[in-house]
Design an enzyme around this catalytic site. Structure first.
Site, PDB file in Angstrom:
ATOM      1  CD  GLU A 180       8.392  12.277 -16.264  1.00  0.00           C
ATOM      2  OE1 GLU A 180       8.058  12.976 -16.693  1.00  0.00           O
ATOM      3  OE2 GLU A 180       9.468  12.604 -15.796  1.00  0.00           O
ATOM      4  CG  HIS A 190      -1.250  -1.446   1.702  1.00  0.00           C
ATOM      5  ND1 HIS A 190      -2.943  -1.535   0.414  1.00  0.00           N
ATOM      6  CD2 HIS A 190      -1.262  -2.363   1.785  1.00  0.00           C
ATOM      7  CE1 HIS A 190      -3.136  -2.516   1.423  1.00  0.00           C
ATOM      8  NE2 HIS A 190      -2.382  -3.264   1.811  1.00  0.00           N
ATOM      9  CE  LYS A 200      12.149  19.949 -13.417  1.00  0.00           C
ATOM     10  NZ  LYS A 200      11.000  19.409 -11.955  1.00  0.00           N
ATOM     11  CB  SER A 256      13.511  21.925 -16.940  1.00  0.00           C
ATOM     12  OG  SER A 256      12.716  23.357 -17.028  1.00  0.00           O
TER      13      SER A 256
END
Ligand code: ARG
Length: 498
Positions: A318, A184, A311, A305
């Site tokens: 992803e 969980h 970044k 970025s």
């Protein structure tokens, strides 16, 4: 000139004109038309054309034609010289297909039509016109897709094994390092990092096993099934099958030409691979946050970025997560197209190819990037170890220690829960409780319990087969490596595209 109509009214006006299916320079060859008075509307031609995707099956089609020419020869329908001429034309055509000198034209309906034009151009209309006897595009396409999937099972399977291999290298590197095991998404029990990484390996190994199992079903050739009912010209489907690397020919020509369950099975495995890769990717995305700080991704597999200079983003992971959606969508579309189709061949079946081609193309570029990201990532074992015992993840160990002391588990569970409650009240960890506090919670909690209040004690205790104890994980890693080597033997042997 082949008749082309710009509009429906043009079609009706000119429908009575003489039809010509190809000119003397063989500038157009249609595979049908004898019973038609008019040519197809441009709109139909546009809709019908499939060369923009089925051209990738060209070499399989030529291999099929070679086998078919030999079958025509064996049936007495081509003499020795004709067979030699046909094989020579096919060899030259294949060379031109591979070099790009021969390509489909806009008026070629599909890969079969284009290649027939190629054969006619090279062998002449007299000999070239004999190749089509006894076969249909229905049995051709059903055979080609199986040949393609047999090769792709090996190519994509091999690339997935590279991902599994990268995880296994990381598992080996991790040695006995520990991390919080979660259920969980909450701290549950400490586990070996290697155990966790190997948990991602097994599903991948099973995906390649699925492809290997599927291969035994794909190894039946529909060639010789004709349009649906079989061929009358005395050609032996079994010989053609063996010629093309199949184990045997199909038992039922209707099934052979109209079923696509095997394409759907392949497509499921592609979707499942997407799912498996997206699950490890999601974890890497989480591990890569400041809050977790479990992993540092290599610069080569991270992106920056355009606005935020600091970044470093996990784009590979992803994209893997995102592409899983696309892979599942391809599978869903294919299943939906197949649902409710009557026997035998229906043109709907032409729609079986783009979904699996898209899956193959997607995984072809995705898997090497994921393998590279995993291979080069640096795991922060210290941080993982620091978090492993937190969140009261040793509470089960207290309960199980009590069980070994003769306390019924129902009670032991309660007692251990009381320890957690006591700690929460004081914002301390289980091992911070004093002997007095333990005794106050329950007199059976003697100082012996401290033995299991360490991550090391916890993982060592889980020593049954499949557990996270270091010895078991070592054996597990060796077993996974054996499986991987075994599956490499399957993925290494391409059928046709070698
Ligand atoms: N292009 C078709 C397919 O991909 C094969 C041709 C069968 N066409 C036909 N009219 N029977 O399924």
């Amino acid at each position: 000139m082949f008749l082309r109509y710009k509009s429906y009214s043009d079609w009706t006006r000119r429908a009575g004109e003489e039809k010509v299916w190809h000119n003397e320079n063989m500038e157009h060859v249609a595979l049908w038309g004898g019973r038609f008075n008019g040519a197809p509307a441009d709109a139909l031609t546009e809709l019908s054309r499939s060369t923009h995707f089925d051209w990738r099956l060209a070499r399989y089609d030529i291999a099929g034609s070679r086998a078919h020419a030999r079958a025509l020869h064996a049936a007495g329908l081509l003499d020795d010289a004709e067979l030699a001429g046909m094989l020579d034309a096919l060899r030259r055509l294949e060379g031109d297909v591979v070099s790009g000198r021969f390509a489909p034209r806009p008026d070629d309906e599909d890969v079969h039509t284009a290649l027939e034009r190629g054969v006619l151009e090279r062998a002449g209309a007299q000999l070239g016109g004999k190749l089509r006897a006894g076969r249909s595009r229905n049995d051709q396409i059903a055979t080609l897709i199986r040949m393609y999937l047999r090769d792709q099972s090996r190519i994509i399977g091999g690339k997935l094994l590279d991902v599994a291999g990268a995880l296994m290298v990381q598992a080996e590197r991790a040695g006995q390092a520990v991390m919080p095991g979660r259920t969980h998404m909450q701290h549950a029990q400490p586990v070996l990092v290697a155990h966790h990484l190997l948990a991602h390996v097994w599903p991948m190994l099973r995906d390649v096993q699925r492809l290997r199992d599927l291969d035994s079903r794909l190894a039946e050739s529909p060639y010789g099934s004709g349009a649906l009912a079989g061929n009358t010209l005395g050609m032996d489907p079994q010989t053609v099958a063996e010629d093309l690397g199949f184990t045997s020919s199909v038992w039922n020509s209707i099934d052979g030409t109209s079923s696509r369950d095997l394409v759907a099975e392949f497509s499921f495995v592609m979707a499942q691979i997407g799912i498996d890769v997206s699950r490890i990717s999601e974890e890497i995305i989480i591990w890569n946050t400041k809050e977790f700080s479990f992993v540092t991704l290599d610069d080569a597999f991270s992106t920056g970025s355009s606005i935020m200079p600091q970044k470093k983003n996990p784009d590979v992971a992803e994209l893997a997560r995102g592409k899983a959606g696309r892979l599942i969508g391809d599978h869903t579309g294919l299943l939906t197209m197949l649902k409710g189709l009557p026997l035998a061949y229906d043109r709907d079946l032409q729609e079986d190819k783009e979904p699996v081609f898209d899956q193959v193309d997607t995984l072809d570029v995705l898997l090497p990037a994921v393998a590279g990201m995993i291979e080069t990532m640096i795991l922060n074992y210290e941080r993982m170890a620091e978090l492993a015992p937190q969140g009261f993840s040793l509470a089960t160990d207290i309960a199980e220690w009590l069980v070994r002391e003769g306390v019924p588990f129902r009670e032991a569970h309660e007692i251990s829960g009381a320890c957690v409650a006591a700690c929460e009240a004081e914002s301390i960890e289980l091992w911070d409780l004093s002997d007095e506090q333990f005794a106050q919670i329950d007199p059976r909690l003697t100082s012996g319990v401290r033995r299991v209040l360490s991550v090391e004690g916890s993982v060592n205790a889980r020593a049954g087969r499949g557990g996270t104890a270091p010895q078991r994980v070592r054996e597990q890693a060796e077993e996974a490596a054996r499986h991987l080597a075994d599956l490499r033997a399957f993925t290494a042997a391409l059928i046709v595209a070698s």
